[in-house]
Scaffold this motif. Structure first.
Motif, PDB file in Angstrom:
ATOM      1  N   VAL A  67       0.850  -1.196   0.000  1.00  0.00           N
ATOM      2  CA  VAL A  67       0.000   0.000   0.000  1.00  0.00           C
ATOM      3  C   VAL A  67       0.888   1.248   0.000  1.00  0.00           C
ATOM      4  N   ARG A  68       1.944   1.213   0.787  1.00  0.00           N
ATOM      5  CA  ARG A  68       2.849   2.363   0.865  1.00  0.00           C
ATOM      6  C   ARG A  68       3.722   2.513  -0.385  1.00  0.00           C
ATOM      7  N   HIS A  69       4.034   1.393  -1.034  1.00  0.00           N
ATOM      8  CA  HIS A  69       4.892   1.387  -2.229  1.00  0.00           C
ATOM      9  C   HIS A  69       4.125   0.732  -3.388  1.00  0.00           C
ATOM     10  N   PRO A  70       3.186   1.457  -3.988  1.00  0.00           N
ATOM     11  CA  PRO A  70       2.328   0.835  -5.009  1.00  0.00           C
ATOM     12  C   PRO A  70       2.955   0.717  -6.399  1.00  0.00           C
ATOM     13  N   HIS A  71       4.078   1.368  -6.642  1.00  0.00           N
ATOM     14  CA  HIS A  71       4.675   1.367  -7.976  1.00  0.00           C
ATOM     15  C   HIS A  71       5.864   0.414  -8.045  1.00  0.00           C
ATOM     16  N   ASN A  72       5.962  -0.308  -9.155  1.00  0.00           N
ATOM     17  CA  ASN A  72       7.069  -1.244  -9.394  1.00  0.00           C
ATOM     18  C   ASN A  72       7.186  -2.292  -8.299  1.00  0.00           C
ATOM     19  N   THR A  73       6.039  -2.706  -7.767  1.00  0.00           N
ATOM     20  CA  THR A  73       5.996  -3.812  -6.810  1.00  0.00           C
ATOM     21  C   THR A  73       5.023  -4.853  -7.357  1.00  0.00           C
ATOM     22  N   PHE A  74       5.374  -6.121  -7.164  1.00  0.00           N
ATOM     23  CA  PHE A  74       4.585  -7.199  -7.741  1.00  0.00           C
ATOM     24  C   PHE A  74       4.466  -8.356  -6.766  1.00  0.00           C
ATOM     25  N   ARG A  94       0.010  -6.721  -9.665  1.00  0.00           N
ATOM     26  CA  ARG A  94       0.657  -5.485  -9.235  1.00  0.00           C
ATOM     27  C   ARG A  94       0.471  -5.340  -7.728  1.00  0.00           C
ATOM     28  N   GLY A  95       1.517  -4.876  -7.065  1.00  0.00           N
ATOM     29  CA  GLY A  95       1.456  -4.685  -5.620  1.00  0.00           C
ATOM     30  C   GLY A  95       0.365  -3.725  -5.195  1.00  0.00           C
ATOM     31  N   SER A  96       0.015  -2.785  -6.052  1.00  0.00           N
ATOM     32  CA  SER A  96      -1.029  -1.805  -5.729  1.00  0.00           C
ATOM     33  C   SER A  96      -2.400  -2.472  -5.541  1.00  0.00           C
ATOM     34  N   ARG A  97      -2.524  -3.723  -5.969  1.00  0.00           N
ATOM     35  CA  ARG A  97      -3.803  -4.438  -5.859  1.00  0.00           C
ATOM     36  C   ARG A  97      -3.800  -5.478  -4.733  1.00  0.00           C
ATOM     37  N   ILE A  98      -2.884  -5.336  -3.791  1.00  0.00           N
ATOM     38  CA  ILE A  98      -2.740  -6.366  -2.751  1.00  0.00           C
ATOM     39  C   ILE A  98      -4.000  -6.541  -1.910  1.00  0.00           C
ATOM     40  N   ARG A  99      -4.703  -5.462  -1.627  1.00  0.00           N
ATOM     41  CA  ARG A  99      -5.930  -5.611  -0.824  1.00  0.00           C
ATOM     42  C   ARG A  99      -6.971  -6.436  -1.578  1.00  0.00           C
ATOM     43  N   GLU A 100      -7.118  -6.178  -2.883  1.00  0.00           N
ATOM     44  CA  GLU A 100      -8.050  -6.954  -3.697  1.00  0.00           C
ATOM     45  C   GLU A 100      -7.597  -8.407  -3.781  1.00  0.00           C
TER      46      GLU A 100
END
Length: 129
Positions: A67-74, A94-100
């Protein structure tokens, strides 16, 4: 050797174009498993997950990191055993979708399916194309 360590070995054999650094960190909880540098010199992080079902388990620290680092995280997931309908044995999110991903598991649409597609996406991190 545990399932995640075996998965890492499989990735290492198949992602030769990428520089992979395995992060073993008990000090900073939630830190992803891999620091990846592609041939363009761009970095990303990858969390490895192995599951026998469609559900993926994340610690609150792992969720907070993404959540804190949503870009270039997988998050790179491997399913063992029988596959649930409409799933691939290896998928990347993508890490930005971890909650989903934590809520929906492998029913969430992946950004890549299969090792080759995942490698190609990581090779292109940071490129303008």
């Amino acid at each position: 050797m545990g399932p995640e360590a075996k998965f890492y070995q499989q990735i290492k054999r198949n992602f030769k174009s990428l520089s992979l650094i395995r992060i073993e960190n008990s000090s900073l909880l939630g830190t992803p498993d891999l620091l990846v540098c592609n041939t363009s010199g761009n970095f990303c992080t990858v969390e490895l997950k192995v599951t026998k079902s469609k559900k993926l388990r994340f610690s609150p620290h792992q969720i907070a990191y993404h959540v804190r680092h949503p870009h270039n995280t997988f998050i790179l997931a491997k399913t063992l055993g029988p596959l649930p309908p409409n799933t691939f044995p290896i998928s990347m999110y993508r890490g930005s979708r971890i909650r989903e991903l934590a809520a929906c598991g492998l029913t969430l649409e992946a950004c890549c399916l299969g090792l080759d597609a995942c490698r190609l996406m990581l090779e292109q991190v940071g490129s303008k194309a």
